[in-house]
Design a protein around this motif. Structure first.
Motif, mmCIF file in Angstrom:
data_model
loop_
_atom_site.group_PDB
_atom_site.id
_atom_site.type_symbol
_atom_site.label_atom_id
_atom_site.label_comp_id
_atom_site.label_asym_id
_atom_site.label_seq_id
_atom_site.Cartn_x
_atom_site.Cartn_y
_atom_site.Cartn_z
ATOM 1 N N GLY A 58 0.812 -1.214 0.000
ATOM 2 C CA GLY A 58 0.000 0.000 0.000
ATOM 3 C C GLY A 58 0.841 1.258 0.000
ATOM 4 N N ALA A 59 1.899 1.259 0.795
ATOM 5 C CA ALA A 59 2.780 2.424 0.853
ATOM 6 C C ALA A 59 3.484 2.625 -0.482
ATOM 7 C CB ALA A 59 3.802 2.264 1.974
ATOM 8 N N ALA A 60 3.921 1.527 -1.115
ATOM 9 C CA ALA A 60 4.596 1.630 -2.417
ATOM 10 C C ALA A 60 3.661 2.192 -3.473
ATOM 11 C CB ALA A 60 5.115 0.260 -2.841
ATOM 12 N N ILE A 61 2.413 1.758 -3.466
ATOM 13 C CA ILE A 61 1.426 2.261 -4.429
ATOM 14 C C ILE A 61 1.194 3.749 -4.219
ATOM 15 C CG2 ILE A 61 -1.023 2.160 -5.051
ATOM 16 C CD1 ILE A 61 -0.863 -0.885 -4.467
ATOM 17 N N THR A 62 1.029 4.137 -2.962
ATOM 18 C CA THR A 62 0.779 5.546 -2.659
ATOM 19 C C THR A 62 1.935 6.418 -3.122
ATOM 20 O OG1 THR A 62 -0.520 4.902 -0.724
ATOM 21 C CG2 THR A 62 0.204 7.185 -0.826
ATOM 22 N N LEU A 63 3.158 6.016 -2.796
ATOM 23 C CA LEU A 63 4.329 6.797 -3.192
ATOM 24 C C LEU A 63 4.452 6.852 -4.717
ATOM 25 C CD1 LEU A 63 6.866 8.369 -2.415
ATOM 26 C CD2 LEU A 63 8.085 6.182 -2.231
ATOM 27 N N ASP A 64 4.239 5.725 -5.373
ATOM 28 C CA ASP A 64 4.355 5.671 -6.829
ATOM 29 C C ASP A 64 3.353 6.615 -7.502
ATOM 30 O OD1 ASP A 64 5.369 4.574 -9.273
ATOM 31 O OD2 ASP A 64 3.547 3.371 -9.438
ATOM 32 N N VAL A 65 2.130 6.613 -7.006
ATOM 33 C CA VAL A 65 1.082 7.448 -7.602
ATOM 34 C C VAL A 65 1.330 8.929 -7.335
ATOM 35 C CG1 VAL A 65 -1.374 8.032 -7.499
ATOM 36 C CG2 VAL A 65 -0.662 5.641 -7.579
ATOM 37 N N ARG A 66 1.666 9.267 -6.101
ATOM 38 C CA ARG A 66 1.927 10.676 -5.779
ATOM 39 C C ARG A 66 3.108 11.203 -6.600
ATOM 40 N NH1 ARG A 66 -2.371 9.953 -4.400
ATOM 41 N NH2 ARG A 66 -3.271 10.026 -2.310
#
Length: 228
Positions: A58-66
């Motif tokens: 979840g953290a990786a997805i959030t960082l990637d999208v932002r």
């Protein structure tokens, strides 16, 4: 940290937007050159996410999208004839210059995105997830490791042919002046500083503006025309 499955479709969405840009931009356009590189990186990150290779999906997805959203926002501003951040202006201004080589366009885009956008994306992700930067360090390092591993491939794909790789070739000296690993290390320090300044909005804004300007200056150097 809680998993954030809702961001999965957002990764697909930013990839779709980059693919659309790739389809509409001329191949030699400097933004198109960087977009192809960044699309490959984002697709690789997405495969790693799907393969469970990040400590916190979840953290990786959030960082990637932002992270991706900041690049896409800069493109939208340029398309609407609004001023993108200073770090991106050299690439948009020089995108059609015949004396700038494809590798220069790629590195100038990476410089803007890593040197400026990634630091702000870490802060964005921390606010979204309600965490401290240290809790995203593993994801930050994993994304950074992917970028470093892909940098060599980028240089091989876009580097001029062997006949041009002379010690006197200006691009040899230009490439030696910038390092993705050094930029990544500086970005992590910038992200931590911005997070520490979040309670002081004026100082945070000043720090962000100075970071933006400094990264933009480096971008102009990377885009020095080397041929007519």
């Amino acid at each position: 940290m809680a998993q954030c499955e809702q961001f999965t479709t957002a990764v697909d969405a930013v990839i779709s937007r980059m693919r659309s840009l790739a389809a509409m931009l001329p191949e030699r356009d400097g933004v198109a050159v960087f977009n192809r590189v960044y699309l490959a990186v984002t697709e690789e990150v997405d495969r790693h996410i799907d393969g469970g290779r990040f400590p916190d999906r979840g953290a990786a997805i959030t960082l990637d999208v932002r992270f991706a959203e900041r690049y896409l926002a800069a493109v939208e501003k340029a398309e609407d004839e609004r001023r993108p951040p200073a770090c991106w202006r050299p690439l948009f201004q020089m995108r059609h210059h015949p004396g700038v080589r494809p590798l220069q366009f790629a590195l100038a885009g990476i410089n803007a995105h890593i040197g400026h956008d990634l630091a702000l994306a870490v802060v964005d992700a921390c606010r979204s997830l309600g965490c401290e930067p240290v809790e995203l360090e593993d994801e930050f390092d994993s994304v950074g490791d992917l970028l470093v591993s892909l940098e060599e491939r980028i240089r091989e794909d876009l580097m001029p042919g062997p006949d041009l790789l002379q010690i006197a070739d200006p691009i040899t000296h230009l490439l030696g002046s910038w390092s993705l690993e050094r930029a990544r290390d500086a970005t992590w320090s910038s992200a931590r500083a911005l997070w520490a300044l979040r309670g002081y909005p004026e100082l945070a804004e000043e720090f962000t503006e100075r970071l933006d300007a400094a990264v933009g200056f480096a971008g102009r150097m990377l885009l020095t025309p080397l041929a007519d």
